[in-house]
Design an enzyme around this catalytic site. Structure first.
Site, PDB file in Angstrom:
ATOM      1  N   HIS A  89      24.354 -20.011 -12.412  1.00  9.69           N
ATOM      2  CA  HIS A  89      22.909 -19.636 -12.305  1.00  9.69           C
ATOM      3  C   HIS A  89      22.040 -20.881 -12.946  1.00  9.69           C
ATOM      4  CE1 HIS A  89      19.463 -16.675 -13.628  1.00  9.69           C
ATOM      5  NE2 HIS A  89      19.017 -17.566 -12.688  1.00  9.69           N
ATOM      6  N   GLU A  92      22.569 -23.917 -10.569  1.00  7.71           N
ATOM      7  CA  GLU A  92      21.603 -23.651  -9.429  1.00  7.71           C
ATOM      8  C   GLU A  92      20.427 -24.224  -9.770  1.00  7.71           C
ATOM      9  OE1 GLU A  92      18.277 -20.889  -8.671  1.00  7.71           O
ATOM     10  OE2 GLU A  92      20.055 -19.694  -8.580  1.00  7.71           O
ATOM     11  N   HIS A  93      19.634 -24.032 -11.066  1.00  8.10           N
ATOM     12  CA  HIS A  93      18.660 -24.466 -11.264  1.00  8.10           C
ATOM     13  C   HIS A  93      18.544 -25.869 -11.653  1.00  8.10           C
ATOM     14  CE1 HIS A  93      15.947 -20.947 -12.898  1.00  8.10           C
ATOM     15  NE2 HIS A  93      16.972 -20.292 -12.266  1.00  8.10           N
ATOM     16  N   GLU A 165      16.267 -25.949 -18.385  1.00  5.99           N
ATOM     17  CA  GLU A 165      16.550 -25.000 -17.359  1.00  5.99           C
ATOM     18  C   GLU A 165      17.656 -23.925 -18.125  1.00  5.99           C
ATOM     19  OE1 GLU A 165      15.045 -24.560 -14.540  1.00  5.99           O
ATOM     20  OE2 GLU A 165      13.616 -26.151 -15.247  1.00  5.99           O
ATOM     21  N   GLU A 190      14.908 -15.823 -18.550  1.00  7.05           N
ATOM     22  CA  GLU A 190      15.112 -14.950 -17.497  1.00  7.05           C
ATOM     23  C   GLU A 190      15.768 -13.851 -17.660  1.00  7.05           C
ATOM     24  OE1 GLU A 190      16.375 -15.301 -12.981  1.00  7.05           O
ATOM     25  OE2 GLU A 190      16.455 -17.031 -13.701  1.00  7.05           O
TER      26      GLU A 190
END
Length: 990
Positions: A89, A92-93, A165, A190
């Site tokens: 994840h 990906e950022h 991130e 998040e």
């Protein structure tokens, strides 16, 4: 973006009738740009040709040739998470924060307003990561494809980007080295927000237990701080290379164009064998000596009855997704068992009142490596947990013995036929979402595209053996063991999580030297400096405003009276008729407004005086593509105070079944049994649970609506119908006894029903030219049947009491906040609407994204302007720094006035806006702007020209007029708030 298949079901693939593209035919064995053609297949039922190719590096490419200008491209990688740090994840950022060719900060977000793409994103699934986009512009396709390929294969992966991130230690006040050091990071915050969602917490803990070899790809906030920068780089080196890649293209752009671009990138990549990236399988519990049982603790939902917060599920292995036909059969079984009021498990579990709704994992999940059927309940009392398990087992046994009613099977197959005929403008995206999960786990993508052969085989098997499905059920559901997962509510869950996070932070701080603390402060300063530095974006490709046509073709519409007003859109529809009806609810007393969503839900939940909802639902599925009832409030394009509260009906059916569709509408409207208090109580419980879950997923939308409700009668009504006000209203109803519902709720629903049948209707019909005469007659007969009814109320104008604008905090047990701020704007036709819309986009991309996300650590934040509602809004999403965000938004108007906006800033904002304005729409949506919102072609064309002609001076002028000195300013937030909140300025609601 974290993507969970089981919580977000993939879009059902639906078809628009196109011809396959006239691209050169490729044959097996051909070599083109380093790719060998492995297989090709014509799929006539979808009017497409599929080609599977493999590059010399091992990368596979699937191309779907179809005469559709909305082209799709994606690159993805198999990314089994090695632990719970969320490395897939966070990667990906971070890949999207700059690459070798495009060395700017965050080229992905920069391209959002340098493109006309109607879809751009990056998503982390359970065991793969993919980067898709869609556009109708060939130059745009070339630009975005190059940015995506360079970002994934040649990212810079700077340590500061990882800190921003992923996670970092940083002073709470980045300018004060004596301020406390805390944990920050976009993904970190998040996932704190995700774990506050009781439904997500259940699903992810279930997944971790049933797939112990497959870790949480999104990341556990308590484990994310274990990920190192070196670990991130190694994961990229191991996984983001061509040998581990699968690319996808769809549309009318030549496959050779895609392959040439891919080959140029792949040739310059180092090839490495990806370690441990094989297909992951779940526990082999089906052949165990005993059923597997797991019990976990999870968060409570303060909006729901605290005695009914247990969740449980039972899961069975049902074969491999690689067997396309077997997978189709178990999908049919899953749907027949759980979907709708006539399904046996719905009747026994939900209609019985054992729980409020199905558990979050209910259904068939075919990713990553096995078909797993799960069914369970949430909203269960502790004393009923054992009973739920017994009921599930007994219901399955009974169904295996008795089978399914043939009408239900026929209805389900009819729904699949309608889905194939329904014209969807985003077919390519739906196709990609359907293929990727299996393809990454060794499912043949070409076989997965076939439909007719699978359906033909199923029909033959059912004809040869009427007990065929029962035997499949017995094989998997009765003859094997199951996996039992249970989550018990813990009122101290959030507190315990926070204490664990505090322990992690304390442990890290205890190991810091003074030199380490100085380095942390300097790193924070360097990150802020990087975020503030102006960039030269000339290296990024871009489209231009000149690429946007100044005018759009007029959709051919007809308007007739028979004597009822009908808008006609006559076009090829694959033999379907789409029907819409709107009637005004003007004159309904405002104290009835909160009951309107219950009324519309009741029409497809309670059943009628002569038929159960299960019986009606079977008829609906067998004869239509669904019947829908809704209420909404809209503003006039000419004047914001002028509003309309509407009751709408929508339906779709094969042309031959339109008359039956109208009969079903009549049955539901005239004969719904509102006195069915048991079903009503069940419906209220399910609606409350669903809206409560939505708060944790989309809290910013609720906050924006609540803020706007303080300064607009229209938004006040919207909040009552579907916002925080509706959530609170449903929570109160859910606590009432059946007798209280009989006394207080049922009479309201009956009166609304009587009132709704008195109102004059206007209609919209989309169908083929050959069906206009027949449909005109059917609509007239339908409308005439309502004329003899009288209103139970004295008719008066639409009005509702307003409150004084304020700052409101809805205190919820989340780890992060969601915020919304509302400022009045202007009607759709006002000249200032266009520059306000452009300003909102410019503020988001040039200021608020940096301040709220990059600096503040929120998952998202920005500004928006709704041209039809006439409201300027600020928002933040999963925000750990609410106070900072509110201050940033309050000062945004002054910042805009002082900002030296460039012509590039203006161009990018316009490109971004027209992504949505010019996005392809399906034939059933054509003409709806006029029908539903009263927006004429001339008004929309004028607005289009106004947007294209907005100048910098216009932006500065409206910023000063509407944002610096607003005529109203309202704030709403959902979450814990912040420690220094001034209780005198805030209204705090528990």
């Amino acid at each position: 973006m974290l993507r969970l298949k089981s919580l977000k079901k993939p879009v059902q693939a639906v078809v628009r009738r196109f011809a396959t593209t006239s691209a050169p035919t490729l044959s097996v064995g051909d070599n083109i740009h380093g790719f060998n053609v492995l297989r090709t297949k014509e799929i006539p039922e979808f009017d497409l040709q599929a080609t599977l190719l493999e590059h010399s590096t091992g990368a596979q490419h699937l191309h779907i040739a179809r005469d559709d200008s909305n082209n799709v491209f994606s690159i993805g990688f198999k990314t089994n998470p090695p632990d719970r740090t969320g490395v897939p994840h966070i990667l990906e950022h971070t890949t999207l924060c700059g690459s070798e060719k495009y060395q700017v900060r965050d080229p992905f977000f920069k391209m959002l307003n340098r493109s006309l793409a109607n879809f751009m994103n990056a998503m982390t699934a359970q065991d793969y990561t993919f980067y898709p986009f869609a556009t109708t512009n060939a130059t745009d396709m070339k630009n975005l494809r190059d940015v995506y390929l360079d970002a994934t294969l040649k990212p810079l992966l700077r340590e500061l980007d990882f800190s921003q991130e992923g996670w970092r230690l940083e002073n709470e006040d980045s300018k004060d080295k004596t301020s406390p050091i805390i944990l920050k990071g976009v993904v970190f915050n998040e996932m704190k927000g995700q774990m506050s969602n009781a439904a997500y917490a259940f699903y992810i803990r279930y997944l971790e237990k049933i797939y112990p070899s497959l870790n949480n790809s999104g990341g556990d906030p308590l484990v994310i701080p274990e990920l190192t920068y070196e670990g991130l780089k190694k994961f990229h080196a191991d996984h983001y290379n061509p040998s581990n890649a699968k690319t996808f293209s769809y549309g009318d752009i030549s496959v050779a164009d895609h392959l040439e671009a891919l080959n140029a990138k792949f040739e310059n990549c180092e090839i490495s064998k990806t370690p441990g990236n094989t297909e992951r399988l779940p526990l082999e519990f089906s052949s165990a000596a005993e059923n597997t049982r797991i019990v976990e603790e999870g968060p409570i939902d303060t909006l729901l009855d605290t005695s009914k917060q247990h969740k449980m599920s039972m899961s069975w292995l049902m074969g491999s997704p690689k067997d396309i036909y077997e997978s189709f059969c178990v999908k049919i079984i899953s749907s027949l068992l759980i979907d709708g009021h006539s399904s046996p498990l719905h009747q026994k579990l939900i209609d019985s009142g054992l729980g409020s709704s199905y558990s979050p994992n209910t259904g068939l999940d075919s990713a990553p490596g096995a078909n797993i059927f799960s069914v369970g309940l949430q909203g269960v009392t502790e004393s009923d947990l054992t009973k739920v398990e017994t009921v599930i087992l007994d219901t399955i046994k009974t169904t295996v013995a008795e089978g399914f009613d043939k009408g239900r099977i026929d209805g389900l197959l009819h729904q699949t036929e309608l889905a194939r005929k329904d014209q969807n403008a985003k077919f390519g995206m739906a196709l990609m979402n359907g293929v990727l999960p299996g393809w990454f786990n060794q499912v043949d993508p070409l076989e997965a595209l076939e439909w007719n052969s699978v359906l033909d085989r199923f029909n033959k098997d059912m004809e040869a053996d009427p007990e065929f499905l029962q035997k499949v059920m017995k094989k998997y559901l009765l003859d094997n063991k199951y996996f039992h997962f249970q989550m018990n509510p813990n009122p101290d869950y959030e507190k315990n999580v926070q204490e664990k996070e505090d322990e992690i932070l304390t442990d890290k701080l205890a190991k810091l030297t003074e030199s380490d603390k100085e380095e942390i402060f300097e790193t924070g300063a360097n990150l802020e400096k990087m975020q503030e530095e102006p960039e030269n974006l000339d290296c990024l490709p871009t489209l231009h405003v000149s690429d946007i046509p100044r005018s759009k073709p007029r959709v051919a519409l007809e308007h007739t009276k028979n004597p009822y007003p009908i808008q006609w859109r006559l076009a090829p529809t694959n033999g379907l008729t789409y029907f819409h009806s709107i009637s005004s609810l003007e004159g309904l007393p405002h104290e009835y407004y909160p009951f309107l969503p219950l009324f519309t839900s009741s029409l497809t939940f309670l059943g009628t005086k002569d038929k159960t909802m299960g019986q009606l639902e079977d008829e609906i599925k067998l004869n239509t593509g669904g019947l829908d009832f809704s209420v909404s409030c809209s503003s006039s394009p000419l004047s914001l105070p002028s509003s309309q509260l509407n009751f709408a009906m929508d339906g779709v059916a094969l042309d031959k079944n339109v008359e039956t569709m109208f009969g079903l509408f009549q049955e539901l409207l005239r004969n719904t049994d509102f006195t069915n208090v048991e079903k009503l109580k069940t419906m209220i419980a399910a609606s409350t649970a669903n809206l409560s879950n939505a708060l944790a997923q989309s809290g910013h939308s609720f906050a924006m609506l609540r803020a706007a409700s303080d300064i607009s009668p229209v938004k006040k009504i919207d909040d009552i119908l579907g916002g925080v006000a509706q959530v609170r209203f449903l929570s109160e109803l859910a606590a009432k006894s059946e007798q209280q519902l009989v006394d207080e709720v049922i009479p309201k629903l009956q009166e609304i029903a009587k009132f709704a049948l008195t109102r004059e209707q206007r209609f919209a019909v989309t169908c083929g030219q050959d069906m206009q005469t027949k449909n005109d007659e059917l609509v007239r007969k339908f409308a005439e049947s309502f004329e003899t009814n009288e209103s139970p109320f004295n008719i008066s104008s639409l009005s509702i009491p307003m409150t004084t604008p304020t700052s409101t905090l809805f205190k919820l047990p989340f780890q992060v906040n969601y915020a919304g701020i509302a400022i009045p704007g202007v009607p759709y036709t006002h000249a200032d609407g266009a520059p306000l819309q452009v300003l909102a986009n410019m503020l988001t991309h040039k200021h608020l994204h940096r301040e709220i996300r990059e600096k503040g650590g929120a998952y998202g934040g920005g500004a928006s302007y709704n041209p039809t509602d006439g409201f300027f809004s600020y928002y933040s999403y999963r925000d750990p720094n609410l106070e900072r965000t509110l201050q940033t938004c309050q000062e945004a108007g002054e910042w805009s006035v002082k900002k030296d906006w460039s012509s590039s800033d203006l161009q990018e904002a316009k490109l971004s806006l027209f992504q949505r304005i010019d996005a392809p729409i399906s034939v059933k949506s054509e003409g709806m702007a006029l029908y539903a919102n009263g927006l004429t072609y001339e008004q929309r064309e004028k607005r289009r020209r106004q947007l294209l002609d907005v100048a910098v001076d216009d932006v500065k002028r409206v910023a000063k007029q509407y944002l610096v000195n607003p005529s109203g300013y309202s704030v709403a937030a959902l979450g814990p708030g912040y420690e220094t909140m001034d209780k005198k300025k805030w209204t705090v609601l528990e």
